[in-house]
Design a protein around this motif. Structure first.
Motif, PDB file in Angstrom:
ATOM      1  N   ILE A  69       0.845  -1.184   0.000  1.00 18.69           N
ATOM      2  CA  ILE A  69       0.000   0.000   0.000  1.00 18.69           C
ATOM      3  C   ILE A  69       0.882   1.235   0.000  1.00 18.69           C
ATOM      4  CG2 ILE A  69      -0.166  -0.008   2.526  1.00 18.69           C
ATOM      5  CD1 ILE A  69      -2.993   1.176   2.234  1.00 18.69           C
ATOM      6  N   ALA A  70       0.411   2.299  -0.649  1.00 21.23           N
ATOM      7  CA  ALA A  70       1.131   3.571  -0.687  1.00 21.23           C
ATOM      8  C   ALA A  70       0.116   4.706  -0.626  1.00 21.23           C
ATOM      9  CB  ALA A  70       1.968   3.677  -1.962  1.00 21.23           C
ATOM     10  N   ILE A  71       0.603   5.908  -0.343  1.00 19.91           N
ATOM     11  CA  ILE A  71      -0.238   7.097  -0.290  1.00 19.91           C
ATOM     12  C   ILE A  71       0.058   7.948  -1.520  1.00 19.91           C
ATOM     13  CG2 ILE A  71      -0.881   9.148   1.048  1.00 19.91           C
ATOM     14  CD1 ILE A  71       0.230   7.763   3.529  1.00 19.91           C
ATOM     15  N   TYR A  72      -0.983   8.348  -2.233  1.00 16.46           N
ATOM     16  CA  TYR A  72      -0.766   9.189  -3.396  1.00 16.46           C
ATOM     17  C   TYR A  72      -0.306  10.570  -2.941  1.00 16.46           C
ATOM     18  CZ  TYR A  72      -1.300  11.368  -7.953  1.00 16.46           C
ATOM     19  OH  TYR A  72      -1.053  12.029  -9.125  1.00 16.46           O
ATOM     20  N   ALA A  73       0.779  11.068  -3.565  1.00  9.01           N
ATOM     21  CA  ALA A  73       1.396  12.331  -3.145  1.00  9.01           C
ATOM     22  C   ALA A  73       1.222  13.438  -4.163  1.00  9.01           C
ATOM     23  CB  ALA A  73       2.888  12.111  -2.857  1.00  9.01           C
ATOM     24  N   GLY A  74       0.502  13.178  -5.257  1.00  6.79           N
ATOM     25  CA  GLY A  74       0.324  14.187  -6.292  1.00  6.79           C
ATOM     26  C   GLY A  74       1.408  14.114  -7.350  1.00  6.79           C
ATOM     27  N   ASP A  75       1.157  14.716  -8.500  1.00  2.00           N
ATOM     28  CA  ASP A  75       2.125  14.789  -9.592  1.00  2.00           C
ATOM     29  C   ASP A  75       2.639  13.424 -10.028  1.00  2.00           C
ATOM     30  OD1 ASP A  75       2.034  17.610  -9.685  1.00  2.00           O
ATOM     31  OD2 ASP A  75       3.440  17.726  -8.006  1.00  2.00           O
ATOM     32  N   GLY A  76       1.792  12.402  -9.924  1.00  2.00           N
ATOM     33  CA  GLY A  76       2.183  11.073 -10.372  1.00  2.00           C
ATOM     34  C   GLY A  76       3.113  10.335  -9.436  1.00  2.00           C
ATOM     35  N   ASN A  77       3.248  10.812  -8.193  1.00  2.57           N
ATOM     36  CA  ASN A  77       4.154  10.186  -7.228  1.00  2.57           C
ATOM     37  C   ASN A  77       3.387   9.583  -6.054  1.00  2.57           C
ATOM     38  OD1 ASN A  77       6.660  10.976  -8.506  1.00  2.57           O
ATOM     39  ND2 ASN A  77       6.202  13.060  -7.822  1.00  2.57           N
ATOM     40  N   VAL A  78       4.020   8.624  -5.408  1.00  2.00           N
ATOM     41  CA  VAL A  78       3.467   8.046  -4.188  1.00  2.00           C
ATOM     42  C   VAL A  78       4.486   8.174  -3.071  1.00  2.00           C
ATOM     43  CG1 VAL A  78       2.057   6.409  -5.481  1.00  2.00           C
ATOM     44  CG2 VAL A  78       4.309   5.687  -4.652  1.00  2.00           C
ATOM     45  N   LEU A  79       3.995   8.208  -1.843  1.00  2.00           N
ATOM     46  CA  LEU A  79       4.838   8.173  -0.650  1.00  2.00           C
ATOM     47  C   LEU A  79       4.621   6.806  -0.020  1.00  2.00           C
ATOM     48  CD1 LEU A  79       6.673   9.709   1.374  1.00  2.00           C
ATOM     49  CD2 LEU A  79       4.591  10.428   2.550  1.00  2.00           C
ATOM     50  N   HIS A  80       5.712   6.078   0.188  1.00  2.00           N
ATOM     51  CA  HIS A  80       5.534   4.720   0.716  1.00  2.00           C
ATOM     52  C   HIS A  80       6.795   4.229   1.408  1.00  2.00           C
ATOM     53  CE1 HIS A  80       7.296   2.284  -2.930  1.00  2.00           C
ATOM     54  NE2 HIS A  80       7.967   3.396  -2.745  1.00  2.00           N
ATOM     55  N   ALA A  81       6.626   3.130   2.158  1.00  2.00           N
ATOM     56  CA  ALA A  81       7.743   2.382   2.739  1.00  2.00           C
ATOM     57  C   ALA A  81       7.910   1.145   1.872  1.00  2.00           C
ATOM     58  CB  ALA A  81       7.445   2.002   4.185  1.00  2.00           C
ATOM     59  N   PRO A  82       8.917   1.100   0.999  1.00  2.00           N
ATOM     60  CA  PRO A  82       8.942   0.082  -0.067  1.00  2.00           C
ATOM     61  C   PRO A  82       9.281  -1.340   0.360  1.00  2.00           C
ATOM     62  CG  PRO A  82      10.806   1.581  -0.270  1.00  2.00           C
ATOM     63  CD  PRO A  82       9.932   2.135   0.826  1.00  2.00           C
ATOM     64  N   ARG A  83      10.413  -1.541   1.027  1.00  5.07           N
ATOM     65  CA  ARG A  83      10.825  -2.904   1.358  1.00  5.07           C
ATOM     66  C   ARG A  83      12.040  -2.861   2.284  1.00  5.07           C
ATOM     67  NH1 ARG A  83      12.594  -1.858  -3.795  1.00  5.07           N
ATOM     68  NH2 ARG A  83      14.835  -2.101  -4.181  1.00  5.07           N
ATOM     69  N   THR A  84      12.402  -4.016   2.823  1.00 10.40           N
ATOM     70  CA  THR A  84      13.562  -4.133   3.701  1.00 10.40           C
ATOM     71  C   THR A  84      14.817  -3.609   2.997  1.00 10.40           C
ATOM     72  OG1 THR A  84      12.611  -6.066   4.789  1.00 10.40           O
ATOM     73  CG2 THR A  84      14.976  -5.731   5.043  1.00 10.40           C
ATOM     74  N   GLY A  85      15.578  -2.802   3.720  1.00 11.23           N
ATOM     75  CA  GLY A  85      16.784  -2.203   3.167  1.00 11.23           C
ATOM     76  C   GLY A  85      16.562  -0.833   2.583  1.00 11.23           C
ATOM     77  N   LYS A  86      15.298  -0.426   2.442  1.00 14.00           N
ATOM     78  CA  LYS A  86      14.965   0.888   1.905  1.00 14.00           C
ATOM     79  C   LYS A  86      14.393   1.760   3.012  1.00 14.00           C
ATOM     80  CE  LYS A  86      14.890   1.514  -2.163  1.00 14.00           C
ATOM     81  NZ  LYS A  86      15.893   2.093  -3.104  1.00 14.00           N
ATOM     82  N   ARG A  87      14.028   3.008   2.635  1.00 11.93           N
ATOM     83  CA  ARG A  87      13.478   3.966   3.583  1.00 11.93           C
ATOM     84  C   ARG A  87      12.201   4.572   3.026  1.00 11.93           C
ATOM     85  NH1 ARG A  87      17.151   5.962   7.538  1.00 11.93           N
ATOM     86  NH2 ARG A  87      19.058   4.731   7.538  1.00 11.93           N
ATOM     87  N   VAL A  88      11.425   5.192   3.891  1.00 16.63           N
ATOM     88  CA  VAL A  88      10.219   5.874   3.444  1.00 16.63           C
ATOM     89  C   VAL A  88      10.620   6.924   2.410  1.00 16.63           C
ATOM     90  CG1 VAL A  88       8.271   7.314   4.132  1.00 16.63           C
ATOM     91  CG2 VAL A  88       9.061   5.469   5.645  1.00 16.63           C
ATOM     92  N   GLU A  89       9.957   6.915   1.254  1.00  9.94           N
ATOM     93  CA  GLU A  89      10.421   7.742   0.144  1.00  9.94           C
ATOM     94  C   GLU A  89       9.273   8.124  -0.778  1.00  9.94           C
ATOM     95  OE1 GLU A  89      13.070   5.298  -2.179  1.00  9.94           O
ATOM     96  OE2 GLU A  89      11.424   4.104  -2.981  1.00  9.94           O
ATOM     97  N   LEU A  90       9.539   9.112  -1.630  1.00  7.25           N
ATOM     98  CA  LEU A  90       8.679   9.412  -2.762  1.00  7.25           C
ATOM     99  C   LEU A  90       9.144   8.575  -3.946  1.00  7.25           C
ATOM    100  CD1 LEU A  90       8.101  13.261  -3.126  1.00  7.25           C
ATOM    101  CD2 LEU A  90       6.414  11.512  -2.578  1.00  7.25           C
TER     102      LEU A  90
END
Length: 354
Positions: free
Chosen positions: A315-336
């Motif tokens: 699941i992700a949150i829509y952030a506008g301008d075709g982007n999402v804000l999400h926590a992708p997977r292990t080893g990554k960080r919360v990002e656009l």
């Protein structure tokens, strides 16, 4: 790092590109209303996206207020203009990578910060974090030295010419030292860092539950991913379940304080909307309010399931301008991330409006 900088670099440093300009840093307490503001040196603009997260992280971990993201960005631009290839980021003196570390200095400060199995001055994450650690140490040293002048200038001089030269001159080496190269290095960076100052990565306009949730989630950008971690009160350690939460064959989630994809969403909407904990359950709780891809608004929830149907795994949150804000997977960080590449496009299930 480069031993010296040529005076002609002053002209080049004035040609900075304004690469990214969508920005406003968001500050919030866990249960408070999120507020947008431009925070000057605490934010960042005009740097390549692949450097942004690492610069912000390096500045945050230092705990010395003088070491701002803009200072690190201006220094990186002066060192390498954000170049990463061996042809473009190797100096005649043998300095390597975007932060221009000499091998001996790298041995002291380099670590495998991007967790790819190798500590390398050519890896952006490793290089920027090492730059931050070294500069942080030099700022502390400058503060305790009693030498006159801006502690940032002293730290930059130490990075460029070695702290021994700062001790020799009891300050920034003068113009007479090495043709003024270290002196100009310091002056260029301090005078151009304002070009990199700006608010954070995301601007959220409007009001309402969705916009407020997005603002709140945006305050957690850069937070590590921890499978099973996080909740309404914020990030926490997670767990491994035999399949998820592992990195390099080891359980990373149990020692990582962070969010997974669904806990970030739960945190963002809490307490105005008390969503369930998992992505699949969150879809079930909101699926009666579907939104087409052409009508997405900031704060809408987007879901992915293998093959575009069945059990929802992300699941992700829509952030506008075709982007999402999400926590992708292990080893990554919360990002656009772009909606088109955040997860496999064939797995996209749809969106809802809580």
């Amino acid at each position: 790092m480069k031993a010296f900088i040529r005076v002609t670099a002053l002209a080049a440093a004035m040609l900075l590109l304004a690469i990214v300009g969508l920005v406003a840093t968001v500050l919030v307490d866990d249960d408070a209303e999120a507020t947008e503001l431009s925070d000057g040196g605490g934010g960042l603009r005009g740097v390549p996206a692949e450097f942004r997260t690492w610069i912000l992280r390096a500045a945050e971990e230092c705990k010395q207020p003088e070491l701002t993201p803009a200072l690190l960005a201006a220094q990186l631009y002066q060192e390498s203009k954000f170049k990463t290839s061996r042809a473009e980021a190797t100096s005649t003196a043998g300095a390597q990578g975007p932060a221009q570390f000499m091998p001996g200095t790298w041995a002291t400060w380099g670590r495998d910060d991007d967790k790819n199995g190798e500590a390398s001055p050519w890896d952006i994450g490793d290089a920027v974090m090492a730059q931050g650690r070294m500069m942080c140490s030099l700022v502390k040293q400058a503060k305790g030295s009693g030498y006159p002048g801006d502690v940032r200038a002293l730290a930059l001089a130490g990075y460029n010419a070695g702290w021994g030269r700062v001790e020799q001159y009891r300050g920034v080496p003068p113009k007479s030292f090495a043709g003024g190269e270290t002196y100009n290095y310091v002056q260029i960076i301090l005078s151009t860092m304002s070009r990199f100052e700006g608010p954070g990565l995301l601007t959220v306009s409007g009001s309402g539950t969705g916009a407020d949730a997005l603002r709140k989630a945006a305050t957690r950008m850069g937070t590590p991913y921890a499978y099973g971690g996080g909740g309404p009160s914020g990030p926490s350690t997670g767990f491994c379940d035999g399949t998820n939460g592992y990195l390099g064959g080891k359980c990373a989630a149990s020692s990582t304080v962070g969010f997974d994809c669904s806990s970030l969403v739960q945190y963002a909407y809490w307490p105005k909307l008390k969503l369930p904990r998992t992505a699949d359950a969150q879809y079930g709780a909101t699926s009666d309010r579907p939104v087409s891809r052409t009508d997405l608004k900031p704060g809408d929830l987007l879901f992915w399931a293998h093959g575009g149907s069945g059990y929802v795994y992300h699941i992700a949150i829509y952030a506008g301008d075709g982007n999402v804000l999400h926590a992708p997977r292990t080893g990554k960080r919360v990002e656009l991330a772009p909606l088109t590449s955040a997860m496999p496009q064939g797995d996209y299930l749809g969106a809802t409006r809580p």
